[in-house]
Design a protein around this motif. Structure first.
Motif, PDB file in Angstrom:
ATOM      1  N   GLN A  65       0.828  -1.192   0.000  1.00  0.00           N
ATOM      2  CA  GLN A  65       0.000   0.000   0.000  1.00  0.00           C
ATOM      3  C   GLN A  65       0.872   1.256   0.000  1.00  0.00           C
ATOM      4  O   GLN A  65       1.846   1.344   0.756  1.00  0.00           O
ATOM      5  CB  GLN A  65      -0.927   0.016   1.221  1.00  0.00           C
ATOM      6  N   ALA A  66       0.508   2.194  -0.855  1.00  0.00           N
ATOM      7  CA  ALA A  66       1.249   3.454  -0.932  1.00  0.00           C
ATOM      8  C   ALA A  66       0.854   4.343   0.238  1.00  0.00           C
ATOM      9  O   ALA A  66      -0.331   4.518   0.534  1.00  0.00           O
ATOM     10  CB  ALA A  66       0.954   4.154  -2.251  1.00  0.00           C
ATOM     11  N   ILE A  67       1.841   4.893   0.909  1.00  0.00           N
ATOM     12  CA  ILE A  67       1.611   5.778   2.043  1.00  0.00           C
ATOM     13  C   ILE A  67       1.870   7.209   1.601  1.00  0.00           C
ATOM     14  O   ILE A  67       2.917   7.508   1.013  1.00  0.00           O
ATOM     15  CB  ILE A  67       2.533   5.406   3.223  1.00  0.00           C
ATOM     16  N   ALA A  68       0.925   8.084   1.840  1.00  0.00           N
ATOM     17  CA  ALA A  68       1.059   9.477   1.407  1.00  0.00           C
ATOM     18  C   ALA A  68       2.216  10.144   2.129  1.00  0.00           C
ATOM     19  O   ALA A  68       2.408   9.966   3.336  1.00  0.00           O
ATOM     20  CB  ALA A  68      -0.234  10.234   1.666  1.00  0.00           C
ATOM     21  N   TYR A  69       2.974  10.920   1.362  1.00  0.00           N
ATOM     22  CA  TYR A  69       4.089  11.655   1.959  1.00  0.00           C
ATOM     23  C   TYR A  69       3.531  12.767   2.828  1.00  0.00           C
ATOM     24  O   TYR A  69       2.557  13.441   2.439  1.00  0.00           O
ATOM     25  CB  TYR A  69       4.973  12.229   0.847  1.00  0.00           C
ATOM     26  N   PRO A  70       4.091  12.986   4.027  1.00  0.00           N
ATOM     27  CA  PRO A  70       3.493  13.966   4.945  1.00  0.00           C
ATOM     28  C   PRO A  70       3.521  15.395   4.417  1.00  0.00           C
ATOM     29  O   PRO A  70       2.679  16.209   4.789  1.00  0.00           O
ATOM     30  CB  PRO A  70       4.343  13.811   6.213  1.00  0.00           C
ATOM     31  N   ALA A  71       4.482  15.732   3.548  1.00  0.00           N
ATOM     32  CA  ALA A  71       4.563  17.102   3.021  1.00  0.00           C
ATOM     33  C   ALA A  71       3.798  17.192   1.706  1.00  0.00           C
ATOM     34  O   ALA A  71       3.572  16.199   1.015  1.00  0.00           O
ATOM     35  CB  ALA A  71       6.021  17.499   2.807  1.00  0.00           C
ATOM     36  N   ASN A  72       3.391  18.406   1.359  1.00  0.00           N
ATOM     37  CA  ASN A  72       2.695  18.612   0.097  1.00  0.00           C
ATOM     38  C   ASN A  72       3.666  18.386  -1.068  1.00  0.00           C
ATOM     39  O   ASN A  72       4.741  18.972  -1.104  1.00  0.00           O
ATOM     40  CB  ASN A  72       2.143  20.037   0.018  1.00  0.00           C
TER      41      ASN A  72
ATOM     42  N   PHE B  16       7.923   9.182 -23.035  1.00  0.00           N
ATOM     43  CA  PHE B  16       7.276   7.884 -23.086  1.00  0.00           C
ATOM     44  C   PHE B  16       7.925   6.998 -22.029  1.00  0.00           C
ATOM     45  O   PHE B  16       9.111   7.118 -21.746  1.00  0.00           O
ATOM     46  CB  PHE B  16       7.428   7.229 -24.466  1.00  0.00           C
ATOM     47  N   GLY B  17       7.134   6.075 -21.482  1.00  0.00           N
ATOM     48  CA  GLY B  17       7.646   5.222 -20.425  1.00  0.00           C
ATOM     49  C   GLY B  17       7.371   5.817 -19.061  1.00  0.00           C
ATOM     50  O   GLY B  17       6.459   6.650 -18.889  1.00  0.00           O
ATOM     51  N   ASP B  18       8.148   5.411 -18.070  1.00  0.00           N
ATOM     52  CA  ASP B  18       7.974   5.949 -16.720  1.00  0.00           C
ATOM     53  C   ASP B  18       8.230   7.447 -16.698  1.00  0.00           C
ATOM     54  O   ASP B  18       9.142   7.947 -17.380  1.00  0.00           O
ATOM     55  CB  ASP B  18       8.940   5.253 -15.754  1.00  0.00           C
ATOM     56  N   ASP B  19       7.432   8.172 -15.916  1.00  0.00           N
ATOM     57  CA  ASP B  19       7.581   9.630 -15.832  1.00  0.00           C
ATOM     58  C   ASP B  19       8.941  10.001 -15.269  1.00  0.00           C
ATOM     59  O   ASP B  19       9.407   9.422 -14.278  1.00  0.00           O
ATOM     60  CB  ASP B  19       6.476  10.224 -14.948  1.00  0.00           C
ATOM     61  N   PHE B  20       9.567  10.970 -15.898  1.00  0.00           N
ATOM     62  CA  PHE B  20      10.841  11.472 -15.391  1.00  0.00           C
ATOM     63  C   PHE B  20      10.600  12.202 -14.079  1.00  0.00           C
ATOM     64  O   PHE B  20       9.798  13.132 -14.002  1.00  0.00           O
ATOM     65  CB  PHE B  20      11.464  12.411 -16.426  1.00  0.00           C
ATOM     66  N   LEU B  21      11.281  11.765 -13.009  1.00  0.00           N
ATOM     67  CA  LEU B  21      11.086  12.284 -11.660  1.00  0.00           C
ATOM     68  C   LEU B  21       9.630  12.159 -11.217  1.00  0.00           C
ATOM     69  O   LEU B  21       9.119  12.979 -10.453  1.00  0.00           O
ATOM     70  CB  LEU B  21      11.528  13.762 -11.571  1.00  0.00           C
ATOM     71  N   GLY B  22       8.958  11.113 -11.711  1.00  0.00           N
ATOM     72  CA  GLY B  22       7.562  10.909 -11.350  1.00  0.00           C
ATOM     73  C   GLY B  22       7.398  10.036 -10.122  1.00  0.00           C
ATOM     74  O   GLY B  22       8.370   9.558  -9.519  1.00  0.00           O
ATOM     75  N   ARG B  23       6.158   9.792  -9.739  1.00  0.00           N
ATOM     76  CA  ARG B  23       5.835   8.960  -8.589  1.00  0.00           C
ATOM     77  C   ARG B  23       4.990   7.781  -9.042  1.00  0.00           C
ATOM     78  O   ARG B  23       4.396   7.797 -10.111  1.00  0.00           O
ATOM     79  CB  ARG B  23       5.071   9.772  -7.540  1.00  0.00           C
TER      80      ARG B  23
ATOM     81  N   PRO C  38       4.240   3.283  -9.197  1.00  0.00           N
ATOM     82  CA  PRO C  38       4.940   2.034  -9.528  1.00  0.00           C
ATOM     83  C   PRO C  38       5.724   2.156 -10.833  1.00  0.00           C
ATOM     84  O   PRO C  38       5.356   2.887 -11.745  1.00  0.00           O
ATOM     85  CB  PRO C  38       3.806   1.008  -9.649  1.00  0.00           C
ATOM     86  N   ILE C  39       6.828   1.421 -10.896  1.00  0.00           N
ATOM     87  CA  ILE C  39       7.667   1.373 -12.089  1.00  0.00           C
ATOM     88  C   ILE C  39       7.196   0.230 -12.978  1.00  0.00           C
ATOM     89  O   ILE C  39       6.915  -0.871 -12.496  1.00  0.00           O
ATOM     90  CB  ILE C  39       9.143   1.178 -11.696  1.00  0.00           C
ATOM     91  N   LYS C  40       7.102   0.474 -14.264  1.00  0.00           N
ATOM     92  CA  LYS C  40       6.647  -0.545 -15.193  1.00  0.00           C
ATOM     93  C   LYS C  40       7.642  -1.708 -15.242  1.00  0.00           C
ATOM     94  O   LYS C  40       8.843  -1.514 -15.063  1.00  0.00           O
ATOM     95  CB  LYS C  40       6.471   0.058 -16.591  1.00  0.00           C
ATOM     96  N   PRO C  41       7.157  -2.917 -15.479  1.00  0.00           N
ATOM     97  CA  PRO C  41       8.074  -4.072 -15.547  1.00  0.00           C
ATOM     98  C   PRO C  41       9.042  -3.920 -16.711  1.00  0.00           C
ATOM     99  O   PRO C  41       8.725  -3.327 -17.746  1.00  0.00           O
ATOM    100  CB  PRO C  41       7.133  -5.261 -15.743  1.00  0.00           C
ATOM    101  N   GLY C  42      10.221  -4.457 -16.530  1.00  0.00           N
ATOM    102  CA  GLY C  42      11.256  -4.315 -17.533  1.00  0.00           C
ATOM    103  C   GLY C  42      11.286  -5.466 -18.519  1.00  0.00           C
ATOM    104  O   GLY C  42      10.450  -6.373 -18.497  1.00  0.00           O
ATOM    105  N   ILE C  43      12.281  -5.413 -19.400  1.00  0.00           N
ATOM    106  CA  ILE C  43      12.497  -6.438 -20.426  1.00  0.00           C
ATOM    107  C   ILE C  43      13.869  -7.039 -20.188  1.00  0.00           C
ATOM    108  O   ILE C  43      14.866  -6.323 -20.163  1.00  0.00           O
ATOM    109  CB  ILE C  43      12.421  -5.822 -21.841  1.00  0.00           C
ATOM    110  N   LYS C  44      13.939  -8.352 -20.031  1.00  0.00           N
ATOM    111  CA  LYS C  44      15.219  -9.016 -19.790  1.00  0.00           C
ATOM    112  C   LYS C  44      15.859  -9.383 -21.128  1.00  0.00           C
ATOM    113  O   LYS C  44      15.227  -9.976 -22.002  1.00  0.00           O
ATOM    114  CB  LYS C  44      15.033 -10.257 -18.929  1.00  0.00           C
TER     115      LYS C  44
END
Length: 496
Positions: free
Chosen positions: A73-80, A91-98, A100-106
């Motif tokens: 479970q994701a816990i909210a960060y106490p600061a705004n 495209f892909g995971d957001d740069f400096l985003g919040r 879950p990270i998408k699964p990778g490719i081996k």
């Protein structure tokens, strides 16, 4: 004795004393019994370190495993949270985003790839007037820098760059106004030429099987392709060309807690507008940077340029960066040594620079004082046409703006000259608004050269938003045996 009055004379207490021999303070019989007891004790268990510690005292009971398992479970960060600035395209995971990270490719080599793509850059637009060196120019200039980053993993990526509004000759898209009432001139330099295209990665991460425990020396980085390179803060080398670089980082030697070595080979589009060399050249380099036990960072760089017309030369650079009390300091010495001194296409010389800066108590304001001394006529091993003179980073009055035909106030030849720059940077209520005033002077060591000059420059810049700012620059310079130089410009910059 004092020792016997402090330590009670029994075997157990004596064995726990910090390194004192019980034979010095106890009868021989008691000492022998203490030794027998010590031999009967089990050997102390060694505490594992590093990767071995991961399996130290493993939990086997299922209840304990569930108790210590991280929650999903994701816990909210106490600061705004601070809102994220998005790149122009991603495209892909957001740069400096919040989140879950998408699964990778081996890969077949067991490397995990998590591809993302970013497109970012900046757009500059300026109205500027420059009056010096026999030309009086008023123009509107534009420049667009686009960068694409194809990130494959944490260590591997493909990078490309474009400058679609200007070319490598310093000509840009804009409008030139004739100050003499002549014909106005619209110039279009739009293009789709790539200025950078290279791949960089690390051998140990691409082929994990080479070092499954990550304990060997396969952490070897490399980059190949057309890329921008700066050595000795851009003094020894400042150019974009086709090159291959191989780097070994985190080496340890006596007195050097961290040492980095880079082998460099360049083979195409090596440029130096200050040397009369038009034939193809090849560049070989060995670059090193080390943190030392004397609390400083050392740079020692060697570059050799081989030319088809025998315009061959060595370029050597040594730099040291450290704190002297409360003062930041960097000292550098760079030299150019042509192999054939009779070859008129190359110059020779040595450039010594010293940079000092610091702050003020209870203030964000900064001061800086930089100086240089040039023997003969030093030039860089490779230098782009918009990189200015080798002193470009010493101060505003020696630095090009990189747009249009706006020149460098004190950017004349540095042959047999010395000079200094003093500046003060003031912040208005934070870092969003700042003002810089700079005074610079230079003189020749040979009276017949007549290259004395003094100038003053002002800069004010203010952020209008998190992505835009405006900048105002002006300068005035007086040069010996030349007319005075002056310039003024207003620039709007957008980062995305």
């Amino acid at each position: 004795m004092l020792l016997t009055s402090i330590l009670p004379c029994d075997g157990k207490s004596l064995l726990s004393a910090a390194g004192f021999c019980c034979l010095l303070i106890c009868p021989p019989g008691l000492a022998e019994s203490a030794q027998d007891e010590q031999q009967q004790r089990p050997q102390q268990e060694t505490v594992p370190q590093g990767r071995e510690a991961l399996s130290f005292y493993p939990i086997t009971e299922q209840a304990e495993i569930e108790k210590n398992r991280l929650s999903d479970q994701a816990i909210a960060y106490p600061a705004n949270p601070v809102s994220r600035l998005s790149p122009l395209l991603e495209f892909g995971d957001d740069f400096l985003g919040r989140g879950p990270i998408k699964p990778g490719i081996k890969t077949p080599f067991e490397q995990m790839l998590q591809p993302t793509f970013l497109l970012y850059g900046q757009f500059r637009s300026a109205l500027q007037s420059y009056d010096a060196e026999g030309k009086d120019i008023v123009q509107w200039s534009t420049r667009l820098d686009l960068h694409g980053d194809v990130k494959l993993s944490g260590t591997e990526r493909i990078v490309f760059s474009l400058r679609p509004l200007d070319n490598d000759k310093g000509e840009d898209t804009g409008f030139t106004f004739s100050p003499d009432g002549g014909e106005d001139n619209w110039h279009d330099q739009t293009n789709g030429k790539l200025t950078q295209l290279f791949f960089e990665g690390e051998i140990g991460e691409i082929f994990p099987r080479l070092d499954p425990s990550d304990s060997k020396t396969w952490d070897i980085g490399f980059s190949v392709g057309r890329q921008e390179l700066k050595v000795q803060d851009g003094i020894l080398l400042n150019d974009t060309f086709d090159a291959l670089g191989i780097t070994r980082n985190s080496l340890i030697a006596r007195g050097l807690p961290n040492l980095r070595l880079t082998a460099l080979y360049g083979w195409h589009d090596i440029d130096n507008p200050f040397a009369d060399v038009t034939s193809p050249s090849r560049l070989f380099g060995l670059l090193s940077q080390a943190d030392t036990a004397w609390d400083n960072s050392l740079d020692l760089d060697m570059v050799y340029v081989d030319n088809d017309n025998s315009a061959n030369a060595w370029y050597l650079g040594l730099g040291s960066t450290q704190r002297i009390g409360m003062i930041n300091s960097t000292f550098r010495i760079n030299t150019e040594i042509p192999l054939d001194e009779d070859n008129s296409t190359l110059s020779k010389g040595t450039l010594v620079t010293a940079e000092l800066s610091g702050g003020f108590a209870h203030s964000d304001d900064l001061w800086y004082f930089n100086s240089f001394l040039s023997f003969d006529d030093f030039s860089s091993a490779a230098r782009s046409r918009d990189g200015g003179v080798p002193l470009a980073n010493i101060g505003m009055l020696f630095s090009p703006v990189g747009m249009g035909q706006y020149g460098v106030p004190l950017g004349d030849s540095i042959e047999d000259t010395y000079g200094a720059v003093a500046g003060y940077q003031h912040f208005f209520g934070g870092i969003g608004s700042q003002f810089i005033v700079e005074l610079a002077a230079r003189s020749s060591m040979k009276s017949q050269q007549k290259r004395d000059a003094v100038g003053v420059g002002l800069r004010y810049q203010k952020s209008l938003s998190r992505q835009t700012l405006i900048r105002f620059d002006t300068f005035f310079a007086v040069k010996e045996k030349q007319q005075s130089a002056k310039g003024v410009r207003l620039e709007w910059l957008l980062k995305f």
